[in-house]
Design a protein around this motif. Structure first.
Motif, PDB file in Angstrom:
ATOM      1  N   ARG A 174      33.471  51.733  28.919  1.00 47.40           N
ATOM      2  CA  ARG A 174      33.675  50.959  27.701  1.00 47.40           C
ATOM      3  C   ARG A 174      35.109  50.422  27.634  1.00 47.40           C
ATOM      4  O   ARG A 174      35.327  49.251  27.306  1.00 47.40           O
ATOM      5  CB  ARG A 174      33.365  51.850  26.505  1.00 47.40           C
ATOM      6  CG  ARG A 174      33.265  51.124  25.215  1.00 47.40           C
ATOM      7  CD  ARG A 174      32.644  52.030  24.194  1.00 47.40           C
ATOM      8  NE  ARG A 174      33.446  52.037  22.996  1.00 47.40           N
ATOM      9  CZ  ARG A 174      33.296  52.862  21.999  1.00 47.40           C
ATOM     10  NH1 ARG A 174      32.413  53.817  22.085  1.00 47.40           N
ATOM     11  NH2 ARG A 174      34.047  52.769  20.933  1.00 47.40           N
ATOM     12  N   LYS A 175      36.055  51.276  27.975  1.00 52.70           N
ATOM     13  CA  LYS A 175      37.459  50.846  27.986  1.00 52.70           C
ATOM     14  C   LYS A 175      37.689  49.757  29.021  1.00 52.70           C
ATOM     15  O   LYS A 175      38.370  48.764  28.767  1.00 52.70           O
ATOM     16  CB  LYS A 175      38.373  52.037  28.258  1.00 52.70           C
ATOM     17  CG  LYS A 175      38.541  52.944  27.072  1.00 52.70           C
ATOM     18  CD  LYS A 175      39.512  54.066  27.389  1.00 52.70           C
ATOM     19  CE  LYS A 175      39.650  54.988  26.182  1.00 52.70           C
ATOM     20  NZ  LYS A 175      40.557  56.097  26.449  1.00 52.70           N
ATOM     21  N   LEU A 176      37.109  49.926  30.222  1.00 49.58           N
ATOM     22  CA  LEU A 176      37.247  48.935  31.282  1.00 49.58           C
ATOM     23  C   LEU A 176      36.624  47.607  30.858  1.00 49.58           C
ATOM     24  O   LEU A 176      37.210  46.538  31.062  1.00 49.58           O
ATOM     25  CB  LEU A 176      36.601  49.449  32.573  1.00 49.58           C
ATOM     26  CG  LEU A 176      36.641  48.519  33.770  1.00 49.58           C
ATOM     27  CD1 LEU A 176      38.085  48.277  34.210  1.00 49.58           C
ATOM     28  CD2 LEU A 176      35.825  49.092  34.917  1.00 49.58           C
ATOM     29  N   PHE A 177      35.465  47.649  30.258  1.00 50.97           N
ATOM     30  CA  PHE A 177      34.779  46.445  29.790  1.00 50.97           C
ATOM     31  C   PHE A 177      35.620  45.728  28.733  1.00 50.97           C
ATOM     32  O   PHE A 177      35.757  44.503  28.757  1.00 50.97           O
ATOM     33  CB  PHE A 177      33.399  46.832  29.248  1.00 50.97           C
ATOM     34  CG  PHE A 177      32.540  45.669  28.880  1.00 50.97           C
ATOM     35  CD1 PHE A 177      32.024  44.819  29.851  1.00 50.97           C
ATOM     36  CD2 PHE A 177      32.225  45.414  27.547  1.00 50.97           C
ATOM     37  CE1 PHE A 177      31.230  43.740  29.514  1.00 50.97           C
ATOM     38  CE2 PHE A 177      31.429  44.346  27.202  1.00 50.97           C
ATOM     39  CZ  PHE A 177      30.934  43.504  28.183  1.00 50.97           C
ATOM     40  N   ARG A 178      36.193  46.492  27.790  1.00 49.57           N
ATOM     41  CA  ARG A 178      37.058  45.891  26.761  1.00 49.57           C
ATOM     42  C   ARG A 178      38.289  45.235  27.387  1.00 49.57           C
ATOM     43  O   ARG A 178      38.699  44.149  26.969  1.00 49.57           O
ATOM     44  CB  ARG A 178      37.511  46.959  25.766  1.00 49.57           C
ATOM     45  CG  ARG A 178      36.489  47.294  24.738  1.00 49.57           C
ATOM     46  CD  ARG A 178      37.085  48.265  23.733  1.00 49.57           C
ATOM     47  NE  ARG A 178      36.082  48.664  22.763  1.00 49.57           N
ATOM     48  CZ  ARG A 178      36.211  49.699  21.967  1.00 49.57           C
ATOM     49  NH1 ARG A 178      37.296  50.446  22.014  1.00 49.57           N
ATOM     50  NH2 ARG A 178      35.262  49.987  21.116  1.00 49.57           N
ATOM     51  N   MET A 179      38.899  45.909  28.369  1.00 50.72           N
ATOM     52  CA  MET A 179      40.085  45.330  29.019  1.00 50.72           C
ATOM     53  C   MET A 179      39.726  44.030  29.719  1.00 50.72           C
ATOM     54  O   MET A 179      40.456  43.038  29.614  1.00 50.72           O
ATOM     55  CB  MET A 179      40.686  46.324  30.032  1.00 50.72           C
ATOM     56  CG  MET A 179      41.445  47.436  29.374  1.00 50.72           C
ATOM     57  SD  MET A 179      42.274  48.647  30.455  1.00 50.72           S
ATOM     58  CE  MET A 179      41.786  48.299  32.073  1.00 50.72           C
ATOM     59  N   CYS A 180      38.618  44.019  30.450  1.00 54.58           N
ATOM     60  CA  CYS A 180      38.199  42.796  31.154  1.00 54.58           C
ATOM     61  C   CYS A 180      37.922  41.668  30.164  1.00 54.58           C
ATOM     62  O   CYS A 180      38.323  40.520  30.401  1.00 54.58           O
ATOM     63  CB  CYS A 180      36.971  43.068  32.006  1.00 54.58           C
ATOM     64  SG  CYS A 180      37.299  44.120  33.433  1.00 54.58           S
ATOM     65  N   LEU A 181      37.228  41.983  29.083  1.00 54.59           N
ATOM     66  CA  LEU A 181      36.938  40.956  28.081  1.00 54.59           C
ATOM     67  C   LEU A 181      38.219  40.429  27.455  1.00 54.59           C
ATOM     68  O   LEU A 181      38.372  39.211  27.275  1.00 54.59           O
ATOM     69  CB  LEU A 181      36.015  41.508  26.998  1.00 54.59           C
ATOM     70  CG  LEU A 181      34.538  41.600  27.359  1.00 54.59           C
ATOM     71  CD1 LEU A 181      33.749  42.200  26.204  1.00 54.59           C
ATOM     72  CD2 LEU A 181      33.973  40.251  27.736  1.00 54.59           C
ATOM     73  N   SER A 182      39.139  41.328  27.123  1.00 54.60           N
ATOM     74  CA  SER A 182      40.373  40.854  26.482  1.00 54.60           C
ATOM     75  C   SER A 182      41.221  40.046  27.464  1.00 54.60           C
ATOM     76  O   SER A 182      41.867  39.075  27.067  1.00 54.60           O
ATOM     77  CB  SER A 182      41.168  42.018  25.902  1.00 54.60           C
ATOM     78  OG  SER A 182      41.704  42.821  26.916  1.00 54.60           O
ATOM     79  N   CYS A 183      41.207  40.404  28.751  1.00 56.39           N
ATOM     80  CA  CYS A 183      41.969  39.637  29.738  1.00 56.39           C
ATOM     81  C   CYS A 183      41.377  38.249  29.966  1.00 56.39           C
ATOM     82  O   CYS A 183      42.104  37.285  30.171  1.00 56.39           O
ATOM     83  CB  CYS A 183      42.021  40.390  31.070  1.00 56.39           C
ATOM     84  SG  CYS A 183      43.083  41.830  31.037  1.00 56.39           S
ATOM     85  N   CYS A 184      40.060  38.170  29.936  1.00 56.97           N
ATOM     86  CA  CYS A 184      39.402  36.898  30.239  1.00 56.97           C
ATOM     87  C   CYS A 184      39.189  36.029  29.000  1.00 56.97           C
ATOM     88  O   CYS A 184      39.368  34.811  29.060  1.00 56.97           O
ATOM     89  CB  CYS A 184      38.056  37.144  30.902  1.00 56.97           C
ATOM     90  SG  CYS A 184      38.196  37.977  32.497  1.00 56.97           S
ATOM     91  N   LEU A 185      38.790  36.628  27.912  1.00 61.36           N
ATOM     92  CA  LEU A 185      38.398  35.840  26.751  1.00 61.36           C
ATOM     93  C   LEU A 185      39.536  35.602  25.760  1.00 61.36           C
ATOM     94  O   LEU A 185      39.536  34.575  25.076  1.00 61.36           O
ATOM     95  CB  LEU A 185      37.226  36.515  26.031  1.00 61.36           C
ATOM     96  CG  LEU A 185      35.896  36.482  26.776  1.00 61.36           C
ATOM     97  CD1 LEU A 185      34.816  37.164  25.957  1.00 61.36           C
ATOM     98  CD2 LEU A 185      35.487  35.054  27.082  1.00 61.36           C
ATOM     99  N   ASP A 186      40.486  36.530  25.647  1.00 58.11           N
ATOM    100  CA  ASP A 186      41.569  36.346  24.682  1.00 58.11           C
ATOM    101  C   ASP A 186      42.352  35.051  24.913  1.00 58.11           C
ATOM    102  O   ASP A 186      42.571  34.294  23.958  1.00 58.11           O
ATOM    103  CB  ASP A 186      42.511  37.558  24.670  1.00 58.11           C
ATOM    104  CG  ASP A 186      41.936  38.735  23.894  1.00 58.11           C
ATOM    105  OD1 ASP A 186      40.835  38.585  23.326  1.00 58.11           O
ATOM    106  OD2 ASP A 186      42.577  39.806  23.870  1.00 58.11           O
ATOM    107  N   PRO A 187      42.760  34.752  26.153  1.00 62.82           N
ATOM    108  CA  PRO A 187      43.487  33.487  26.349  1.00 62.82           C
ATOM    109  C   PRO A 187      42.651  32.251  26.010  1.00 62.82           C
ATOM    110  O   PRO A 187      43.156  31.286  25.417  1.00 62.82           O
ATOM    111  CB  PRO A 187      43.850  33.496  27.833  1.00 62.82           C
ATOM    112  CG  PRO A 187      43.785  34.919  28.253  1.00 62.82           C
ATOM    113  CD  PRO A 187      42.756  35.547  27.374  1.00 62.82           C
ATOM    114  N   VAL A 188      41.384  32.280  26.352  1.00 61.60           N
ATOM    115  CA  VAL A 188      40.500  31.150  26.053  1.00 61.60           C
ATOM    116  C   VAL A 188      40.362  30.984  24.544  1.00 61.60           C
ATOM    117  O   VAL A 188      40.487  29.874  23.999  1.00 61.60           O
ATOM    118  CB  VAL A 188      39.124  31.350  26.730  1.00 61.60           C
ATOM    119  CG1 VAL A 188      38.135  30.280  26.291  1.00 61.60           C
ATOM    120  CG2 VAL A 188      39.256  31.375  28.238  1.00 61.60           C
TER     121      VAL A 188
END
Length: 129
Positions: A98-112
């Motif tokens: 869950r933590k890994l998934f959140r990190m990946c989402l925040s790295c990919c989607l936050d800038p967009v």
């Protein structure tokens, strides 16, 4: 806790079972039997309903109660000793994913999302991008 012999359905779980005479038999205004027949019908219905119910519960009630007791004991056993601990095990083991998934989402989607937000914010103000 004592057994309440007066109110045997305190949680109203069998409200849908309406088997009183008035719930089963009724005559409309324009079609009526003689009063003596209606009274005798009421007495027969009530007597036989209660007698048959008492015989059925006497013959089968204890066995059925034992069966349901075993089924609910088994259900409680599985929930206490298998299902709840298994869910806790899954919760513990899925937390890193869950933590890994959140990190990946925040790295990919936050800038967009931030870029899109900036564009819409600029459009709202009337500024050029």
């Amino acid at each position: 806790m004592d057994l309440d012999l007066v109110n045997r359905d305190p949680n109203s779980i069998n409200n849908h079972v309406q088997v009183a005479f008035e719930d089963v038999l009724a005559e409309p205004e324009d079609v009526r039997s003689m009063n003596c027949v209606w009274k005798f019908t009421y007495k027969c219905f009530t007597l036989w309903k209660q007698l048959c119910y008492n015989i059925a519960t006497f013959c089968c009630g204890l066995c059925i109660a034992m069966n349901w007791g075993c089924i609910f004991a088994e259900t409680a056993f599985y929930h206490i000793w298998y299902i709840t601990p298994y869910l806790k095990w899954l919760e513990i083991n899925c937390e890193p994913m869950r933590k890994l998934f959140r990190m990946c989402l925040s790295c990919c989607l936050d800038p967009v999302c931030e870029s899109i937000g900036t564009v819409f914010h600029a459009c709202k103000k009337g500024d050029s991008v």
